[in-house]
Design an enzyme around this catalytic site. Structure first.
Site, PDB file in Angstrom:
ATOM      1  N   LYS A 113       0.838  -1.203   0.000  1.00 57.15           N
ATOM      2  CA  LYS A 113       0.000   0.000   0.000  1.00 57.15           C
ATOM      3  C   LYS A 113       0.865   1.243   0.000  1.00 57.15           C
ATOM      4  O   LYS A 113       0.514   2.252  -0.602  1.00 57.15           O
ATOM      5  CB  LYS A 113      -0.959  -0.008   1.187  1.00 57.15           C
ATOM      6  N   LYS A 195      -3.488  -9.733  -6.179  1.00 53.06           N
ATOM      7  CA  LYS A 195      -4.824 -10.145  -5.736  1.00 53.06           C
ATOM      8  C   LYS A 195      -5.907  -9.157  -6.179  1.00 53.06           C
ATOM      9  O   LYS A 195      -5.627  -7.970  -6.371  1.00 53.06           O
ATOM     10  CB  LYS A 195      -4.857 -10.351  -4.220  1.00 53.06           C
ATOM     11  N   LYS A 198     -10.479  -4.288  -3.778  1.00 53.57           N
ATOM     12  CA  LYS A 198     -11.546  -3.312  -4.019  1.00 53.57           C
ATOM     13  C   LYS A 198     -11.015  -1.901  -4.260  1.00 53.57           C
ATOM     14  O   LYS A 198     -11.707  -1.059  -4.798  1.00 53.57           O
ATOM     15  CB  LYS A 198     -12.575  -3.345  -2.892  1.00 53.57           C
TER      16      LYS A 198
HETATM   17  N1  AQP Z   1      -8.616 -11.263  -3.619  1.00 51.20           N
HETATM   18  C1  AQP Z   1      -9.021 -11.863  -2.517  1.00 51.20           C
HETATM   19  N2  AQP Z   1      -9.169 -13.212  -2.493  1.00 51.20           N
HETATM   20  C2  AQP Z   1      -9.589 -13.831  -1.364  1.00 51.20           C
HETATM   21  N3  AQP Z   1      -9.900 -13.186  -0.219  1.00 51.20           N
HETATM   22  C3  AQP Z   1      -9.785 -11.851  -0.205  1.00 51.20           C
HETATM   23  N4  AQP Z   1     -10.000 -10.915   0.741  1.00 51.20           N
HETATM   24  C4  AQP Z   1      -9.728  -9.691   0.243  1.00 51.20           C
HETATM   25  N5  AQP Z   1      -9.318  -9.787  -1.023  1.00 51.20           N
HETATM   26  C5  AQP Z   1      -9.335 -11.119  -1.339  1.00 51.20           C
HETATM   27  C6  AQP Z   1     -10.488 -11.203   2.082  1.00 51.20           C
HETATM   28  O1  AQP Z   1     -11.612 -10.379   2.338  1.00 51.20           O
HETATM   29  C7  AQP Z   1     -11.657 -10.081   3.720  1.00 51.20           C
HETATM   30  C8  AQP Z   1     -11.908  -8.624   3.914  1.00 51.20           C
HETATM   31  O2  AQP Z   1     -10.821  -7.916   3.457  1.00 51.20           O
HETATM   32  P1  AQP Z   1     -10.665  -6.395   3.882  1.00 51.20           P
HETATM   33  O3  AQP Z   1     -11.678  -5.587   3.236  1.00 51.20           O
HETATM   34  O4  AQP Z   1     -10.659  -6.288   5.345  1.00 51.20           O
HETATM   35  O5  AQP Z   1      -9.235  -6.005   3.438  1.00 51.20           O
HETATM   36  P2  AQP Z   1      -8.307  -6.458   2.298  1.00 51.20           P
HETATM   37  O6  AQP Z   1      -7.853  -7.856   2.521  1.00 51.20           O
HETATM   38  O7  AQP Z   1      -7.245  -5.425   2.204  1.00 51.20           O
HETATM   39  O8  AQP Z   1      -9.273  -6.442   1.024  1.00 51.20           O
HETATM   40  P3  AQP Z   1      -9.156  -5.561  -0.260  1.00 51.20           P
HETATM   41  O9  AQP Z   1     -10.341  -5.866  -1.132  1.00 51.20           O
HETATM   42  O10 AQP Z   1      -7.820  -5.741  -0.904  1.00 51.20           O
HETATM   43  O11 AQP Z   1      -9.327  -4.118   0.307  1.00 51.20           O
HETATM   44  P4  AQP Z   1      -8.453  -2.835   0.100  1.00 51.20           P
HETATM   45  O12 AQP Z   1      -8.329  -2.696  -1.383  1.00 51.20           O
HETATM   46  O13 AQP Z   1      -9.241  -1.748   0.746  1.00 51.20           O
HETATM   47  O14 AQP Z   1      -7.148  -3.095   0.798  1.00 51.20           O
HETATM   48  C9  AQP Z   1     -10.345 -10.566   4.325  1.00 51.20           C
HETATM   49  O15 AQP Z   1     -10.581 -11.765   5.010  1.00 51.20           O
HETATM   50  C10 AQP Z   1      -9.477 -10.800   3.143  1.00 51.20           C
HETATM   51  O16 AQP Z   1      -8.544 -11.826   3.382  1.00 51.20           O
END
Ligand code: AQP
Length: 331
Positions: A113, A195, A198
């Site tokens: 990040k 990965k 969002k």
């Molecule tokens: N690509 C993914 N595949 C499988 N699991 C995923 N998770 C996120 N992306 C994937 C799982 O979703 C849960 C919630 O995630 P989060 O919103 O708390 O944070 P994150 O992991 O940082 O998800 P994002 O979508 O990548 O958010 P941003 O872009 O805001 O950082 C977790 O259990 C995560 O493992």
């Protein structure tokens, strides 16, 4: 007999993706009959990257509605908003004092990040995993269902629990991750080596749980594959492998059956059918969400009751922690 405790959370940092659904939300519901489950909308985590207040408020309710739409039953699971239970921030502060800077420096998510951000980095992004440890440890959690990307953060939570227990005597349960072997890491549709996220700046990189049919068809059609031209499941074809994984999870068919069906069809037909599988998989969630999101009073009732219940348990742990570190109780 007391049920074992499950805790997990999702950030309202954007509209939720198919990655969030397959890696996390989809698995939450399966656990609620067997365990005492706490599912939190972690809004305090979301502000570690820039947010617009009005959007954050809307997305916090969206995540709550999606929790329910994905099968969480507020009668069985405790659904709440992180900032409604101040003990999360309070425990996080105490845990900061047993966290080594070197450990936080090694966190891959922070490195990724911070690489993406042009602005001055904020300390919250750096200490994010400590807040996550507090979220988990407050509830004396046994299991944490998460996607593969959160494994390192969970290791830190375990480490902090053990360090605190060794320093002050037994206080926290040491949590275990619950990571599904299959579908735990859904990749970007535009770069299958990173990965699906969002907050990706390219909207073709992800499918949102709330995407309409045309967007789903368009994004899957544009998904990056390769020039092999044959549907096969291999690390040499990471784009295709990711699409087959999505197909398999959402259709409950095994990989071999899917590959066999499409091996002589080419990518076009496979992608067309995958789009329909995704549309069908998301349709019931979208329909329930559409009903819930207009029931503001109902959602308010859920998050208020959830916070009361969560707070009761969180305060039990926090009181113990304050006593052990030497804070004088107010009353
Ligand atoms: N690509 C993914 N595949 C499988 N699991 C995923 N998770 C996120 N992306 C994937 C799982 O979703 C849960 C919630 O995630 P989060 O919103 O708390 O944070 P994150 O992991 O940082 O998800 P994002 O979508 O990548 O958010 P941003 O872009 O805001 O950082 C977790 O259990 C995560 O493992």
């Amino acid at each position: 007999m007391n049920k074992k405790v499950v805790f997990s959370g999702v950030q309202p940092s954007g509209s939720l993706t198919l990655g969030n659904y397959i890696g996390a939300l989809r698995n939450f519901g399966e656990l609620q009959n067997e365990y005492d489950c706490y599912y939190c909308v972690v809004d305090m985590h979301a502000i570690t990257v820039p947010q617009i207040a009005k959007d954050l408020r809307k997305r916090t309710l969206d995540v709550l509605a999606l929790y329910i739409a994905c099968g969480l039953d507020p009668e069985k699971s405790t659904l709440f908003v992180q900032s409604h239970v101040p003990a999360h921030a309070e425990l996080s502060w105490v845990l900061n004092t047993v966290t080594y800077m070197g450990q936080l420096n090694r966190m891959t998510q922070f490195k990724e990040k911070s690489r993406k951000s042009d602005e001055n980095l904020n300390a919250g992004l750096f200490t994010y995993p400590v807040l996550m440890a507090a979220d988990i440890l407050l509830y004396q959690t046994d299991f944490v269902p998460v996607g593969e990307d959160q494994k390192q953060h969970l290791e830190l939570a375990r480490d902090l629990a053990e360090r605190f227990n060794n320093k002050y005597s037994e206080t926290f349960k040491v949590p275990e991750p619950l990571i599904k072997e299959f579908g735990a890491r859904i990749m970007s549709l535009q770069n299958p080596l990173s990965k699906m996220s969002k907050s990706d700046s390219d909207e073709n990189a992800y499918i949102l749980i709330l995407d309409d049919k045309d967007s789903i068809r368009r994004k899957i059609k544009r998904a990056v594959t390769d020039s092999e031209g044959v549907v096969a499941y291999s690390d040499e074809q990471p784009g295709l492998k990711n699409l087959i994984n999505i197909y398999s999870v959402l259709s409950s068919e095994d990989v071999e059956t899917i590959v066999k069906r499409y091996e002589s069809e080419g990518y076009g037909k496979f992608k067309e059918d995958l789009a329909e599988v995704v549309i069908a998989g998301l349709a019931p969630i979208q329909a329930t969400y559409a009903n819930l999101i207009n029931s503001k009073d109902y959602l308010e009732k859920i998050y208020k009751e959830g916070a009361d219940k969560a707070e009761y348990h969180a305060m039990k742990t926090l009181r113990k922690v304050y006593k052990k570190v030497g804070f004088i109780p107010r009353r």
